[in-house]
Design a protein around this motif. Structure first.
Motif, PDB file in Angstrom:
ATOM      1  N   LEU A 131      23.925 -42.071 -53.176  1.00  0.00           N
ATOM      2  CA  LEU A 131      24.680 -40.998 -53.815  1.00  0.00           C
ATOM      3  C   LEU A 131      25.487 -40.264 -52.759  1.00  0.00           C
ATOM      4  CD1 LEU A 131      21.940 -39.581 -56.206  1.00  0.00           C
ATOM      5  CD2 LEU A 131      23.731 -41.236 -56.730  1.00  0.00           C
ATOM      6  N   ASP A 132      26.716 -39.911 -53.121  1.00  0.00           N
ATOM      7  CA  ASP A 132      27.599 -39.210 -52.195  1.00  0.00           C
ATOM      8  C   ASP A 132      27.946 -37.853 -52.808  1.00  0.00           C
ATOM      9  OD1 ASP A 132      29.429 -38.569 -50.168  1.00  0.00           O
ATOM     10  OD2 ASP A 132      30.105 -40.635 -49.978  1.00  0.00           O
ATOM     11  N   ILE A 133      29.182 -37.470 -52.732  1.00  0.00           N
ATOM     12  CA  ILE A 133      29.585 -36.117 -53.113  1.00  0.00           C
ATOM     13  C   ILE A 133      29.591 -35.912 -54.624  1.00  0.00           C
ATOM     14  CG2 ILE A 133      31.001 -35.855 -51.046  1.00  0.00           C
ATOM     15  CD1 ILE A 133      33.456 -36.288 -52.959  1.00  0.00           C
ATOM     16  N   ALA A 134      29.375 -34.681 -55.035  1.00  0.00           N
ATOM     17  CA  ALA A 134      29.677 -34.262 -56.402  1.00  0.00           C
ATOM     18  C   ALA A 134      31.185 -34.052 -56.501  1.00  0.00           C
ATOM     19  CB  ALA A 134      28.941 -32.981 -56.748  1.00  0.00           C
ATOM     20  N   LEU A 155      22.603 -33.692 -67.653  1.00  0.00           N
ATOM     21  CA  LEU A 155      21.737 -34.546 -66.840  1.00  0.00           C
ATOM     22  C   LEU A 155      22.145 -34.558 -65.369  1.00  0.00           C
ATOM     23  CD1 LEU A 155      19.284 -36.373 -67.173  1.00  0.00           C
ATOM     24  CD2 LEU A 155      20.860 -38.306 -67.499  1.00  0.00           C
ATOM     25  N   HIS A 156      23.448 -34.589 -65.114  1.00  0.00           N
ATOM     26  CA  HIS A 156      23.927 -34.619 -63.731  1.00  0.00           C
ATOM     27  C   HIS A 156      25.383 -34.180 -63.680  1.00  0.00           C
ATOM     28  CE1 HIS A 156      26.381 -38.282 -64.244  1.00  0.00           C
ATOM     29  NE2 HIS A 156      25.433 -38.680 -65.068  1.00  0.00           N
ATOM     30  N   GLN A 157      25.806 -33.708 -62.537  1.00  0.00           N
ATOM     31  CA  GLN A 157      27.207 -33.424 -62.273  1.00  0.00           C
ATOM     32  C   GLN A 157      27.962 -34.743 -62.073  1.00  0.00           C
ATOM     33  OE1 GLN A 157      27.265 -29.752 -62.915  1.00  0.00           O
ATOM     34  NE2 GLN A 157      28.861 -30.062 -61.402  1.00  0.00           N
ATOM     35  N   PRO A 158      29.272 -34.774 -62.274  1.00  0.00           N
ATOM     36  CA  PRO A 158      30.033 -35.962 -61.849  1.00  0.00           C
ATOM     37  C   PRO A 158      29.749 -36.229 -60.370  1.00  0.00           C
ATOM     38  CG  PRO A 158      31.414 -34.511 -63.166  1.00  0.00           C
ATOM     39  CD  PRO A 158      30.139 -33.757 -62.898  1.00  0.00           C
ATOM     40  N   ILE A 159      29.429 -37.474 -60.045  1.00  0.00           N
ATOM     41  CA  ILE A 159      28.957 -37.774 -58.696  1.00  0.00           C
ATOM     42  C   ILE A 159      29.388 -39.178 -58.287  1.00  0.00           C
ATOM     43  CG2 ILE A 159      26.725 -38.695 -59.497  1.00  0.00           C
ATOM     44  CD1 ILE A 159      25.467 -37.287 -57.040  1.00  0.00           C
ATOM     45  N   VAL A 160      29.606 -39.364 -57.002  1.00  0.00           N
ATOM     46  CA  VAL A 160      29.907 -40.693 -56.468  1.00  0.00           C
ATOM     47  C   VAL A 160      28.585 -41.434 -56.269  1.00  0.00           C
ATOM     48  CG1 VAL A 160      30.882 -42.002 -54.561  1.00  0.00           C
ATOM     49  CG2 VAL A 160      32.012 -39.907 -55.345  1.00  0.00           C
ATOM     50  N   ALA A 161      28.440 -42.585 -56.931  1.00  0.00           N
ATOM     51  CA  ALA A 161      27.238 -43.404 -56.831  1.00  0.00           C
ATOM     52  C   ALA A 161      27.640 -44.837 -56.550  1.00  0.00           C
ATOM     53  CB  ALA A 161      26.417 -43.315 -58.117  1.00  0.00           C
ATOM     54  N   SER A 162      26.773 -45.554 -55.840  1.00  0.00           N
ATOM     55  CA  SER A 162      27.117 -46.921 -55.465  1.00  0.00           C
ATOM     56  C   SER A 162      25.870 -47.778 -55.321  1.00  0.00           C
ATOM     57  CB  SER A 162      27.880 -46.927 -54.132  1.00  0.00           C
ATOM     58  OG  SER A 162      28.119 -48.256 -53.684  1.00  0.00           O
ATOM     59  N   VAL A 163      25.998 -49.055 -55.713  1.00  0.00           N
ATOM     60  CA  VAL A 163      25.026 -50.086 -55.349  1.00  0.00           C
ATOM     61  C   VAL A 163      25.762 -51.247 -54.658  1.00  0.00           C
ATOM     62  CG1 VAL A 163      23.285 -49.516 -57.090  1.00  0.00           C
ATOM     63  CG2 VAL A 163      25.159 -51.084 -57.677  1.00  0.00           C
ATOM     64  N   GLY A 164      26.897 -50.928 -54.089  1.00  0.00           N
ATOM     65  CA  GLY A 164      27.724 -51.917 -53.402  1.00  0.00           C
ATOM     66  C   GLY A 164      29.183 -51.540 -53.393  1.00  0.00           C
ATOM     67  N   PRO A 166      31.536 -47.975 -54.619  1.00  0.00           N
ATOM     68  CA  PRO A 166      31.370 -46.610 -55.126  1.00  0.00           C
ATOM     69  C   PRO A 166      32.201 -46.335 -56.381  1.00  0.00           C
ATOM     70  CG  PRO A 166      32.791 -46.610 -53.200  1.00  0.00           C
ATOM     71  CD  PRO A 166      32.302 -48.014 -53.354  1.00  0.00           C
ATOM     72  N   PHE A 167      31.613 -45.528 -57.267  1.00  0.00           N
ATOM     73  CA  PHE A 167      32.287 -45.071 -58.475  1.00  0.00           C
ATOM     74  C   PHE A 167      31.974 -43.592 -58.676  1.00  0.00           C
ATOM     75  CE2 PHE A 167      31.692 -49.560 -59.059  1.00  0.00           C
ATOM     76  CZ  PHE A 167      32.854 -49.996 -59.672  1.00  0.00           C
ATOM     77  N   VAL A 168      32.954 -42.858 -59.192  1.00  0.00           N
ATOM     78  CA  VAL A 168      32.680 -41.508 -59.686  1.00  0.00           C
ATOM     79  C   VAL A 168      32.119 -41.681 -61.093  1.00  0.00           C
ATOM     80  CG1 VAL A 168      33.645 -39.277 -60.305  1.00  0.00           C
ATOM     81  CG2 VAL A 168      34.542 -40.521 -58.317  1.00  0.00           C
ATOM     82  N   PHE A 202      38.862 -44.471 -55.564  1.00  0.00           N
ATOM     83  CA  PHE A 202      38.676 -43.478 -56.616  1.00  0.00           C
ATOM     84  C   PHE A 202      38.612 -44.226 -57.936  1.00  0.00           C
ATOM     85  CE2 PHE A 202      40.296 -39.126 -58.371  1.00  0.00           C
ATOM     86  CZ  PHE A 202      39.166 -39.049 -59.155  1.00  0.00           C
ATOM     87  N   ASN A 203      37.412 -44.684 -58.266  1.00  0.00           N
ATOM     88  CA  ASN A 203      37.174 -45.433 -59.492  1.00  0.00           C
ATOM     89  C   ASN A 203      36.324 -44.551 -60.403  1.00  0.00           C
ATOM     90  OD1 ASN A 203      38.285 -47.609 -57.983  1.00  0.00           O
ATOM     91  ND2 ASN A 203      36.251 -48.078 -57.182  1.00  0.00           N
ATOM     92  N   LEU A 204      36.823 -44.249 -61.588  1.00  0.00           N
ATOM     93  CA  LEU A 204      36.153 -43.295 -62.481  1.00  0.00           C
ATOM     94  C   LEU A 204      35.462 -44.023 -63.626  1.00  0.00           C
ATOM     95  CD1 LEU A 204      35.537 -40.424 -63.429  1.00  0.00           C
ATOM     96  CD2 LEU A 204      37.786 -40.398 -64.552  1.00  0.00           C
TER      97      LEU A 204
END
Length: 301
Positions: A131-134, A155-164, A166-168, A202-204
């Motif tokens: 997990l990266d930035i909100a 449940l959560h703020q918009p956040i950058v998450a990745s398993v390989g 990254p996506f917002v 920047f993939n949403l």
């Protein structure tokens, strides 16, 4: 002049003209980086995959994945489709492939139906959840053509998450809100310009709950890499499954999510994304789906 065979398949679907189209070059030896990028731009699909000999002979292949504008380190639907294509080319395919990719080693398990016919693949994401930035709610809303009140933070703020890759990731209030989303290229460019962590990728990925926590509908917009909207995004949904599982109560949790995507594009896709967390280790994810063959041909370069 050299000739290269290619195959196109529909990924995350069991019906022709659904799912996410993918072009696969099963033997891309001799193609330069520039030629691969030009070919991906010519096909103008979300991704095109190129299969090369592995650097380590213990692995099955090195796979490079290109959008119309850029190479990416990992993506779900190209791995599902590439595993499916390679398995169908072999008289006695292995139970799984190991692909070398920019994000690391990717394990692709070949799926068969009740008649033991190869029907798809399951991909293990190459990295654990990170997990990266909100990301500011107003930016996400502007990028999606929505109001800030349409973005759910229960449940959560918009956040950058990745398993390989990254996506917002952001939840919206309902499936109806999700259907109203329209990508705003100027807002994406503004976000990439002012938020350093978004400057390259920047993939949403937006999602809404359907009936419950495990049944979701999603849409993914990545206009800065040439994908205005993607019909089915394995890497994003694997990251989404990992994120939601990380937030689920309990230390030892194994959850499976049924995710629809591509509905608004007229290319319905069905994705099974799973994730597992334990008290001792990281959150790991897989993504699986069916494929159907579409076209084959030869490209002369």
């Amino acid at each position: 002049m050299s000739s290269y065979e290619y195959v196109t398949v529909g990924v995350f679907t069991s019906k022709r003209f659904g799912g996410n189209p993918l072009a696969v070059f099963p033997d891309a030896k001799g193609l330069t980086d520039g030629e691969m990028q030009a070919i991906a731009a010519e096909f103008n699909l979300s991704e095109t995959s190129f299969v090369l000999p592995p650097d380590n002979p213990q692995h099955h292949a090195r796979v490079r994945i290109f959008t119309p504008k850029a190479e990416i380190p990992f993506a779900g639907h190209p791995n599902v489709g590439t595993g499916y294509v390679l398995a169908r080319m072999l008289d006695n395919p292995p139970e799984h492939f190991t692909f070398e990719e920019g994000a690391g080693l990717v394990r692709v398990h070949v799926l068969r139906n009740d008649d033991q016919v190869i029907c798809g693949a399951r991909v293990s994401a190459p990295r654990a959840l990170s997990l990266d930035i909100a990301v500011p709610i107003d930016l996400v809303a502007r990028c999606a053509g929505l109001a800030p009140s349409d973005i759910s933070t229960e449940l959560h703020q918009p956040i950058v998450a990745s398993v390989g890759t990254p996506f917002v990731i952001a939840e919206v209030a309902s499936v109806d809100v999700l259907a109203r989303a329209r990508p705003d290229l100027a807002a994406f460019r503004d976000g990439a310009r002012h938020i350093a962590e978004l400057s390259e990728r920047f993939n949403l990925h937006l999602y809404a709950r359907k009936d419950d926590f495990l049944h979701l509908r999603a849409r993914m917009f990545a206009p800065l890499i040439g994908v205005l909207e993607d019909p089915a995004t394995g890497a994003a949904n694997a990251a989404l499954a990992a994120l939601l599982t990380s937030l689920a109560p309990g230390e030892n949790v194994d959850l499976h999510y049924e995710i629809e995507q591509g509905i608004e594009m007229g290319r319905p896709s069905q994705i099974i994304a799973s994730a597992r967390k334990t008290g001792e280790g990281p959150v790991l994810a897989t993504v699986a789906g069916n494929c159907v063959p579409m076209m084959r041909g030869t490209l002369d370069i």
